[in-house]
Write a protein that holds these residues in place. Sequence first.
Motif, short mmCIF file in Angstrom:
data_model
loop_
_atom_site.label_atom_id
_atom_site.label_comp_id
_atom_site.label_asym_id
_atom_site.label_seq_id
_atom_site.Cartn_x
_atom_site.Cartn_y
_atom_site.Cartn_z
N ALA A 8 40.35 26.80 38.60
CA ALA A 8 41.03 26.66 39.89
C ALA A 8 40.87 27.94 40.73
CB ALA A 8 42.50 26.35 39.67
N PHE A 9 40.86 29.08 40.07
CA PHE A 9 40.67 30.36 40.76
C PHE A 9 39.27 30.37 41.39
CE2 PHE A 9 41.03 35.27 40.02
CZ PHE A 9 41.02 35.46 41.38
N GLU A 10 38.29 29.96 40.59
CA GLU A 10 36.91 29.88 41.06
C GLU A 10 36.84 28.99 42.30
OE1 GLU A 10 34.78 31.72 39.45
OE2 GLU A 10 33.06 31.14 40.65
N GLU A 11 37.54 27.86 42.23
CA GLU A 11 37.51 26.92 43.35
C GLU A 11 38.15 27.51 44.60
OE1 GLU A 11 37.65 22.98 40.46
OE2 GLU A 11 39.41 23.51 41.68
N ASP A 12 39.27 28.20 44.41
CA ASP A 12 39.94 28.83 45.56
C ASP A 12 39.00 29.82 46.24
OD1 ASP A 12 42.18 27.43 44.98
OD2 ASP A 12 43.26 29.09 44.05
N MET A 13 38.31 30.62 45.43
CA MET A 13 37.42 31.63 46.00
C MET A 13 36.25 30.98 46.73
SD MET A 13 39.02 34.37 45.38
CE MET A 13 37.91 35.73 45.75
N ILE A 63 42.56 29.25 55.97
CA ILE A 63 42.16 30.46 55.24
C ILE A 63 43.37 31.36 54.99
CG2 ILE A 63 40.86 32.62 55.46
CD1 ILE A 63 38.58 30.97 56.65
N ASP A 64 44.23 31.47 55.99
CA ASP A 64 45.46 32.25 55.80
C ASP A 64 46.27 31.70 54.64
OD1 ASP A 64 44.93 33.97 57.80
OD2 ASP A 64 46.49 33.26 59.18
N ASP A 65 46.50 30.39 54.67
CA ASP A 65 47.33 29.76 53.63
C ASP A 65 46.73 29.96 52.25
OD1 ASP A 65 48.93 28.98 55.66
OD2 ASP A 65 48.42 26.85 55.59
N LEU A 69 48.18 32.17 49.05
CA LEU A 69 48.40 31.50 47.78
C LEU A 69 47.64 32.19 46.64
CD1 LEU A 69 50.11 28.97 47.30
CD2 LEU A 69 47.98 27.67 47.14
N VAL A 70 46.39 32.55 46.92
CA VAL A 70 45.58 33.22 45.89
C VAL A 70 46.23 34.55 45.50
CG1 VAL A 70 43.39 34.43 45.48
CG2 VAL A 70 43.38 32.13 46.42
N ILE A 71 46.71 35.28 46.50
CA ILE A 71 47.36 36.56 46.20
C ILE A 71 48.60 36.33 45.35
CG2 ILE A 71 48.57 38.54 47.21
CD1 ILE A 71 46.59 38.28 49.61
N ALA A 72 49.38 35.32 45.73
CA ALA A 72 50.62 35.06 44.99
C ALA A 72 50.34 34.56 43.57
CB ALA A 72 51.47 34.04 45.74
N GLN A 73 49.39 33.67 43.44
CA GLN A 73 49.17 33.04 42.14
C GLN A 73 48.27 33.85 41.21
OE1 GLN A 73 47.58 29.22 43.33
NE2 GLN A 73 49.58 28.25 43.07
N ARG A 74 47.26 34.51 41.76
CA ARG A 74 46.25 35.10 40.88
C ARG A 74 46.22 36.62 40.92
NH1 ARG A 74 45.05 30.26 38.95
NH2 ARG A 74 44.84 28.71 40.57
N GLN A 75 46.94 37.23 41.85
CA GLN A 75 46.89 38.69 42.01
C GLN A 75 45.46 39.21 41.85
OE1 GLN A 75 49.70 38.29 39.07
NE2 GLN A 75 50.57 37.15 40.75
N PRO A 76 44.58 38.85 42.77
CA PRO A 76 43.18 39.23 42.61
C PRO A 76 43.00 40.75 42.60
CG PRO A 76 43.59 38.47 44.84
CD PRO A 76 44.83 38.16 44.05
N VAL A 77 42.03 41.21 41.83
CA VAL A 77 41.69 42.65 41.81
C VAL A 77 40.19 42.81 42.03
CG1 VAL A 77 43.58 43.38 40.33
CG2 VAL A 77 41.43 42.64 39.29
N ALA A 78 39.78 44.05 42.20
CA ALA A 78 38.37 44.43 42.31
C ALA A 78 37.62 43.53 43.31
CB ALA A 78 37.70 44.44 40.94
N SER A 79 36.48 42.96 42.93
CA SER A 79 35.67 42.22 43.90
C SER A 79 36.43 41.01 44.45
CB SER A 79 34.35 41.77 43.26
OG SER A 79 34.62 40.90 42.20
N ASP A 80 37.27 40.39 43.63
CA ASP A 80 38.05 39.24 44.12
C ASP A 80 38.99 39.68 45.25
OD1 ASP A 80 36.92 37.56 42.27
OD2 ASP A 80 38.48 37.94 40.77
#
Lengths: 239, 274
Positions: A8-13, A63-65, A69-80
């Motif tokens: 799901a993370f992959e899909e969001d990105m 894109i905003d939404d 959501l990605v920040i809230a759910q996955r706390q992306p780091v580095a390249s993400d």
Amino acid sequence: MSQHTVTAFEEDMSFLAHKIAEMGGHAERMMEQSVRALVENDLQLARRVVTDDLVLDEALRLIDDKSVLVIAQRQPVASDLREVFAAIRISTDLERIGDLAKNIAKRVEAINEGKHGVRLVRGIEHLCELTLAQLKEVLDAYGTLSTDKLSMIRDRDDEIDAMYTSLFRELLTYMMEDPRNITTCTHLLFCAKNIERIGDHATNIAEAVYYMVEGDRMPPYRPKDDKSHKISVEAGEGQ
Amino acid sequence: MKVDTQQGFADGTATAVAGSNEFPVKMDGKNVNVFYGDKQAIFDVNLEIRERQVTALIGPSGCGKSTYLRCLNRMNDTIESCRVTGLITMDGEDIYDPSIDVVELRARVGMVFQKPNPFPKSIFENVSYGPRIHGLARSKADLEALVEQSLRGAGLWDEVKDRLQEPGTGLSGGQQQRLCIARAIAVSPEVILMDEPCSALDPIATAIVEELIDELRQNYTIAIVTHSMQQAARVSQRTAMFHLGELVEVDDTETMFTNPSEKRTQDYITGRFG
Ligand SMILES: Nc1ncnc2c1ncn2[C@@H]1O[C@H](COP(=O)(O)OP(=O)(O)OP(=O)(O)O)[C@@H](O)[C@H]1O
Ligand SMILES: [Mg+2]
């Protein structure tokens, strides 16, 4: 790069990347069509550009939404993290480009009444070509994650600024020549300014792409060359 | 706000991180290899732990984080099959030198484990045990003062001051972990090693311990193993990435989580491993 373990993370990105690519294509088209509508006095096309802008507003919201959501759910780091950050920045620039193109399209009607001569819009057409090429190249860089041409592209913004400055001078001269040109030329001046600002947004995008890919700021910027703020035309000049 | 990367933020936070090279090295590992019997668990690791900084050790399960951490206070000595080679120093002194008193070393390099493990004794005794056996308190009053100071240091005093004689095992998980931290700091260690100290805690208890780690950094050198990337990013100034017993890279935490140099780090912290 290999895929995320979490699908799901992959899909969001990839959703973010696809939406940006879509917005980019749409913004390019709006800009190209708005100037074509202007050059060809095509009111219908101009109106279509105006309604087309809604698509970009909607894409920006999506894109905003998704980013939030990605920040809230996955706390992306580095390249993400850099990708999400870039998506937020680039989508904002693309939405602004849409607004500027819409603004050009809206002026077509006003200019139409004054019926411009081809001579008046040739400069605008050329400025648009140059800027559009810039925009295409930065969007290509986003799509291919290549940064080798980016600083060159950014530095070329100076050319746009220089051309805008000379266009400014030219339009002022026309106004001096014949006061009946003033309405049209003022609108054209705004159109030229809008295009020049689209160039600035392309530069912002270049910087965002560079940071996204390299994780670092682009090497320092060369000084800008927009001298239009200093231009004045002496009465009598150009007559 | 415009930030000059060279200058850092006005409050100096970025400067402290960027300038982390300037913190003196407290513990230094050179060409460290660790074996369990024939099986090698750590391969030629060179890693500095700097004073008054939190160094986070991250990496996938089984990569050797706990093994490396345990080398730093010779906890591995207690494992029959375990053999350590290379040089590990504290303040320049070889901690594996035969002249080193291991009990004293473990007082200088304290440890907090994944599962809170208070002794089945009172809260007071949990904290006073270490100072007593190391002879750190001259009188009962001294000892009481030391217990209070340690419990305050661990942010637990207000919650337990009226029940010091109750068993430590009767506290909540988060309180127990802070009790273990109080126990660790009661012997005035110079270095505190923490092996996944928050993995059994809820987010609030975790936040309290993280806040505590940040305060402890003023006076202690800390190395922490954590599986939470966010925790490493929040509490540490330096991050060391391990994989298959090797040290992949070590860098300022800020850099590690925005722009790591090594692909293996990038893949691990972004969840692309496996
Ligand atoms: N007491 C032991 N006897 C034999 N092998 C051990 C022992 N302790 C650890 N190992 C092995 O050494 C390697 C490193 O283990 P270690 O516990 O240091 O990993 P870790 O990074 O702390 O993992 P985790 O994140 O799961 O705690 C593993 O392959 C493990 O099986
Ligand atoms: Mg472990």
